[in-house]
Design a protein around this motif. Structure first.
Motif, short mmCIF file in Angstrom:
data_model
loop_
_atom_site.label_atom_id
_atom_site.label_comp_id
_atom_site.label_asym_id
_atom_site.label_seq_id
_atom_site.Cartn_x
_atom_site.Cartn_y
_atom_site.Cartn_z
N VAL A 89 0.84 -1.20 0.00
CA VAL A 89 0.00 0.00 0.00
C VAL A 89 0.87 1.25 0.00
O VAL A 89 0.61 2.21 -0.73
CB VAL A 89 -0.96 0.00 1.21
N GLU A 90 1.93 1.24 0.80
CA GLU A 90 2.83 2.39 0.86
C GLU A 90 3.49 2.66 -0.49
O GLU A 90 3.55 3.81 -0.95
CB GLU A 90 3.91 2.16 1.93
N LEU A 91 3.99 1.62 -1.13
CA LEU A 91 4.64 1.79 -2.43
C LEU A 91 3.63 2.26 -3.49
O LEU A 91 3.97 3.07 -4.36
CB LEU A 91 5.31 0.49 -2.87
N LEU A 92 2.41 1.76 -3.40
CA LEU A 92 1.36 2.18 -4.31
C LEU A 92 1.04 3.66 -4.12
O LEU A 92 0.95 4.43 -5.08
CB LEU A 92 0.10 1.33 -4.09
N GLU A 93 0.93 4.08 -2.87
CA GLU A 93 0.62 5.47 -2.57
C GLU A 93 1.74 6.42 -2.99
O GLU A 93 1.50 7.59 -3.30
CB GLU A 93 0.32 5.63 -1.08
N ASN A 94 2.97 5.92 -2.99
CA ASN A 94 4.12 6.73 -3.39
C ASN A 94 4.43 6.62 -4.87
O ASN A 94 5.49 7.09 -5.33
CB ASN A 94 5.35 6.34 -2.56
N ASP A 95 3.53 5.99 -5.64
CA ASP A 95 3.67 5.89 -7.10
C ASP A 95 4.97 5.22 -7.52
O ASP A 95 5.59 5.62 -8.53
CB ASP A 95 3.57 7.28 -7.74
N LEU A 96 5.39 4.20 -6.79
CA LEU A 96 6.65 3.54 -7.11
C LEU A 96 6.47 2.30 -7.99
O LEU A 96 7.46 1.78 -8.50
CB LEU A 96 7.38 3.17 -5.81
N GLN A 122 -8.72 -2.98 1.05
CA GLN A 122 -8.92 -1.65 1.61
C GLN A 122 -7.73 -0.82 1.14
O GLN A 122 -6.61 -1.00 1.63
CB GLN A 122 -8.94 -1.70 3.13
N ILE A 123 -7.95 0.03 0.17
CA ILE A 123 -6.85 0.84 -0.35
C ILE A 123 -7.23 2.31 -0.31
O ILE A 123 -8.40 2.67 -0.48
CB ILE A 123 -6.45 0.43 -1.78
N PRO A 124 -6.27 3.18 -0.08
CA PRO A 124 -6.57 4.60 0.06
C PRO A 124 -7.03 5.28 -1.22
O PRO A 124 -7.81 6.22 -1.17
CB PRO A 124 -5.24 5.21 0.53
N ASN A 125 -6.53 4.82 -2.37
CA ASN A 125 -6.78 5.55 -3.60
C ASN A 125 -7.13 4.60 -4.73
O ASN A 125 -6.25 4.01 -5.36
CB ASN A 125 -5.54 6.38 -3.97
N LYS A 126 -8.41 4.44 -4.99
CA LYS A 126 -8.90 3.54 -6.01
C LYS A 126 -8.40 3.93 -7.40
O LYS A 126 -8.04 3.07 -8.21
CB LYS A 126 -10.43 3.52 -5.98
N LYS A 127 -8.32 5.22 -7.68
CA LYS A 127 -7.91 5.68 -9.01
C LYS A 127 -6.45 5.32 -9.30
O LYS A 127 -6.10 4.99 -10.43
CB LYS A 127 -8.13 7.18 -9.13
N LYS A 128 -5.59 5.40 -8.28
CA LYS A 128 -4.19 5.03 -8.49
C LYS A 128 -4.08 3.56 -8.88
O LYS A 128 -3.30 3.19 -9.75
CB LYS A 128 -3.37 5.29 -7.22
N MET A 129 -4.87 2.74 -8.23
CA MET A 129 -4.86 1.32 -8.53
C MET A 129 -5.34 1.06 -9.96
O MET A 129 -4.72 0.31 -10.72
CB MET A 129 -5.75 0.58 -7.52
N GLU A 130 -6.41 1.71 -10.33
CA GLU A 130 -6.95 1.51 -11.67
C GLU A 130 -5.96 1.99 -12.74
O GLU A 130 -5.79 1.33 -13.77
CB GLU A 130 -8.27 2.28 -11.80
#
Length: 244
Positions: free
Chosen positions: A195-202, A225-233
């Motif tokens: 989740v941290e790496l995803l949130e930091n766009d790594l 449970q993820i903070p930012n659905k759009k980043k994942m998509e």
């Protein structure tokens, strides 16, 4: 730890149309994935139900454990794709190479199997970093390979500093998220790091790392449970370059 949003989603609900999986263990009988062609066929059928459109098979090449060669992988791919449904699904074959001195020696003697063009999928030891990590990465880079590092969230020796991940990125290494990491399949510590790496766009790409139906069930039964659905998509769409 990043705050979780309240809305929950199943992993399968995120997969876009025409999603291609670049990391799996579907080829029969050559590593810790599918054992038979029948199991390969069953796994592929189940993956299609998850909205996975195509796959690039990446069995392990791991000295003294899974001593695969380009020939053994090609042969297993040929056996698997005798089944029409498997042939339609499996776009290509490559390998998930363990980074060690034997790989460097192999690379000097032959071309390595890439998932697409010169994109090479590598993994590291899970518990201890190679002492000459950057020297080996450099040797691979000067051979004009683009390195994709499989599941960086699973390497515990990187966990204590985001700077270690950033250094790898600055060195030109692409990161591939194991989607299962977001479900807690490998444990909560790895889930938090993913989740941290995803949130930091790594992350650059994603993969299933499917070995068996156990992993497939995670896509359907465990809510994220993820903070930012759009980043994942957005991240999931990056794999589309491997469909070309």
């Amino acid at each position: 730890m990043f705050p979780f949003i309240k809305t929950r989603y199943y992993l399968k609900d995120f997969l876009p149309e025409n999603y291609i999986d670049i990391h799996n263990h579907l080829l029969p009988g050559i590593d810790d994935g599918a054992k038979t062609t029948q199991e390969t066929t069953e796994l592929i059928a189940a993956m299609k139900e998850l909205n996975i459109h195509k796959g690039i098979a990446t069995p392990h090449t791991f000295n003294s454990k899974w001593n695969n060669t380009s020939q053994t992988i090609k042969a297993a791919f040929g056996i698997a794709t005798k089944e029409k449904a498997n042939k339609e699904f499996l776009k290509n074959y490559a390998s998930e190479y363990m980074l060690d001195s034997s790989l460097i020696a192999k690379m000097k003697e032959e071309e390595l199997l890439c998932i697409h063009d010169n994109f090479l999928l590598l993994e590291l030891p899970l518990l201890s970093s190679p002492f000459n990590l950057y020297e080996m990465l450099f040797e691979i880079k000067i051979k004009n390979y683009k390195i994709i590092l499989a599941h960086p969230e699973r390497y515990f020796y990187l966990h204590n500093s985001i700077a270690k991940y950033e250094k790898l990125k600055e060195f030109g290494i692409f990161f591939q998220l194991n989607l299962l990491s977001l479900t807690g399949y490998y444990g909560k510590i790895i889930q938090k790091k993913a989740v941290e790496l995803l949130e930091n766009d790594l992350y650059d790409f994603t993969g299933s790392d499917i070995h068996s139906k156990t992993e497939i069930n995670q896509f359907k039964t465990v809510k994220l449970q993820i903070p930012n659905k759009k980043k994942m998509e957005h991240l999931l769409l990056n794999n589309s370059i491997f469909l070309k």
